[in-house]
Design a protein around this motif. Structure first.
Motif: not given
Length: 558
Positions: A206, A333, A336-338, A374, A396-398
């Motif tokens: 990322e 964060k 776009d990833l967490t 996602h 992941g994203t969310t």
């Protein structure tokens, strides 16, 4: 009702733990004299938001300031003194020595109970050039304003961030928001050293996708104007350098007062008392019990600091309270990833001498048939014989925050991998699945402990293992053609029962699919047909996402 003795409560440090203690003390007793002394110019501010103010995601720096000294006086009748440093503690006479910043004259302030909440200071590595004018830390609002002023007065194009932890990554993202070219210099093999490398690899992807230059296993040898020179001689361009290489507990005041100091911070008991019962300490400067590690550690996080400040005030006013220790939950964060972790990683557990089991699942954050789902990668560690939860990592994203919070709560409650099977979690298609990712980790982990499946991890696969075992890829031919493990044969799970006679019962079989579920089905079929078989934990996705390039063949469709 008997009248209370008016107490003099003095607090050193006016951010998270200190102000939480001050306001809780006032709510418990209207008659106490409560004073707060803060060395800096601000109190009660959200330093966790500083990277986002730098990137102008938070538009106004003043939004970080939650309260002012005047507001504390008006609402809570608390005397808050900013730009005021406490330079000494006289324990025998119950006084502190105080001076205004920039002056030499000191005066004494008496206390009945003293609460230290001085936090931690940025670690400044012993690098040549670390004191040059274009080198900054990013911990306080004055730090933020210095960086902003430098950016406004100088033509800055390249920024080097020394340190790839959570704060470093937050700074990197926000510097990219400003259009700057950013490099990370991290001495560990991967960013966010507390997590495992297979969870960190998606972060590397990322970051590179967002044009961040990564220098891993890299040590900054010296800082010069316009560059950082690494130990191998490589020069990283840097018009501005941010030092975010961790923090160290502020213990000098406590040490000089003769209070007991542990390996990394001030020693406190479960009531947040130091070795002097009239002096308390809270927040980033103290060691508290880590419930997985089993020994005290400094945990530099705002949540524990706030809770400890409140608890110290409760203890002063004879409330029956006891700090329960930490499991160490953190989240970050990264574009776009967490990524998040609670407890300890596999690497950390092994360093402690433990031999944990773990499972990896990749379920969607909500029902797959509902638009916008996602995948989350969830890696959960547990004790080999009891199933007690030891740690969890997620990326992941969310939906990462929800799962890591559930797992952190489960760890605080002393739950096991078996308990995760039974958790009742909210479900509607936009929010989750009937089998939540946390439940899925429980199902898989419980299967392992019950002996319903035997797994192998990607890190355990080596050339000898691949050559000696039978590798059976039970995905579809199309999936197989897009990449597979070397030496694998493709037998889709729906055809496996018809193909068992083609497999050699005298050789171990490693089955795998994309994420693990079809591999588990294949395992059950083969096991009940008398084969020696293991299933690849996390499937082929764990290999690709985790950066195990030696275990991948090129796509045949390219």
């Amino acid at each position: 009702m008997p009248s209370r003795v008016q107490q003099k409560i003095v607090i050193v440090g006016g951010v998270a733990g200190g102000m939480s203690a001050a306001t809780r003390a006032r709510r418990l007793d209207e008659t106490s004299f409560i004073s707060v002394f803060e060395k800096g110019p601000y109190v009660s501010y959200a330093n966790c938001g500083i990277p986002y103010a730098l990137g102008k995601v938070i538009k106004d720096d003043d939004a970080l300031i939650l309260q002012t000294p005047a507001a504390f006086k008006d609402r809570f009748n608390i005397d808050v003194h900013v730009n005021t440093e406490v330079v000494g503690i006289d324990r025998e006479n119950h006084t502190i020595d105080v001076r205004s910043v920039g002056t030499d004259e000191t005066y004494q302030v008496p206390y009945d109970k003293l609460i230290l909440s001085q936090g931690a200071e940025p670690f400044r590595p012993p690098i040549e050039g670390v004191d040059l004018p274009h080198v900054f830390t990013l911990q306080t609002i004055p730090d933020l304003k210095e960086v902003e002023l430098f950016l406004s007065k100088h033509e800055v194009k390249h920024v080097a961030v020394i340190g790839g932890g959570f704060i470093g990554l937050e700074a990197v993202e926000n510097l990219r928001h400003l259009g700057l070219e950013v490099s990370i210099i991290e001495c560990a093999p991967h960013v966010v050293p507390p997590i495992d490398i297979d969870i960190a690899e998606p972060l590397h992807t990322e970051l590179r996708h967002n044009q961040v230059l990564l220098h891993l296993n890299a040590k900054a040898q010296r800082i010069e104007i316009g560059r950082v020179v690494l130990a191998d001689g490589y020069e990283v361009p840097a018009d501005l350098v941010l030092l975010v290489a961790g923090v160290r507990a502020r213990t000098s005041l406590a040490r000089e007062a003769g209070l007991k100091i542990g390996k990394t911070g001030v020693t406190v008991n479960s009531g947040m008392q130091t070795s002097d019962p009239d002096i308390y300490a809270v927040g980033d400067m103290v060691e508290t019990e880590h419930r997985v590690a089993g020994h005290p550690l400094v945990l530099a996080l705002a949540g524990p600091a706030n809770r400890q400040g409140r608890l110290a005030a409760d203890h002063i006013y004879k409330r029956a309270v006891s700090y329960r220790g930490n499991v160490g939950v953190g989240i970050c964060k990264v574009f776009d990833l967490t990524v998040a972790i609670t407890g300890l990683s596999i690497r950390e557990l092994r360093q402690m001498g433990q031999d944990p089991l773990w499972v990896t699942v990749h379920p969607p954050d909500h029902a797959g048939y509902y638009p916008g789902a996602h995948p989350i990668t969830l890696k959960v560690a547990f004790e080999r014989y009891t199933g007690r939860l030891l740690g969890a990592q997620a990326i992941g994203t969310t939906g990462v925050d929800k799962r890591i919070d559930v797992l952190s709560t489960a760890m605080q409650a002393g739950m096991t991998i078996f308990d995760l099977e039974h958790l009742e979690l909210a479900y509607a298609p936009p929010y989750g699945s009937a089998k939540d990712p946390v439940n899925m980790a429980g199902f898989v982990g419980s299967n392992v402990l019950r002996g319903d499946t035997e797994i192998i991890h990607a890190e355990e696969l080596n050339t000898e293992e691949l050559e000696e075992a039978q590798l059976v890829d039970v995905r579809s031919p199309g999936e197989f053609s897009r990449g597979h493990v070397p030496f694998a044969v493709n037998v889709p799970v729906n055809h496996l029962r018809d193909s068992v006679t083609t497999l050699d019962k005298g050789r171990r079989i490693i089955v795998y699919c994309q994420v693990g579920y079809r591999g588990y089905l294949a395992y059950r079929i083969l096991k009940q047909n008398g084969f020696d078989v293991v299933n690849l934990d996390g499937g082929y996705k764990a290999i690709v996402q985790g950066g195990f390039t030696a275990l991948q063949t090129p796509s045949e469709t390219k």
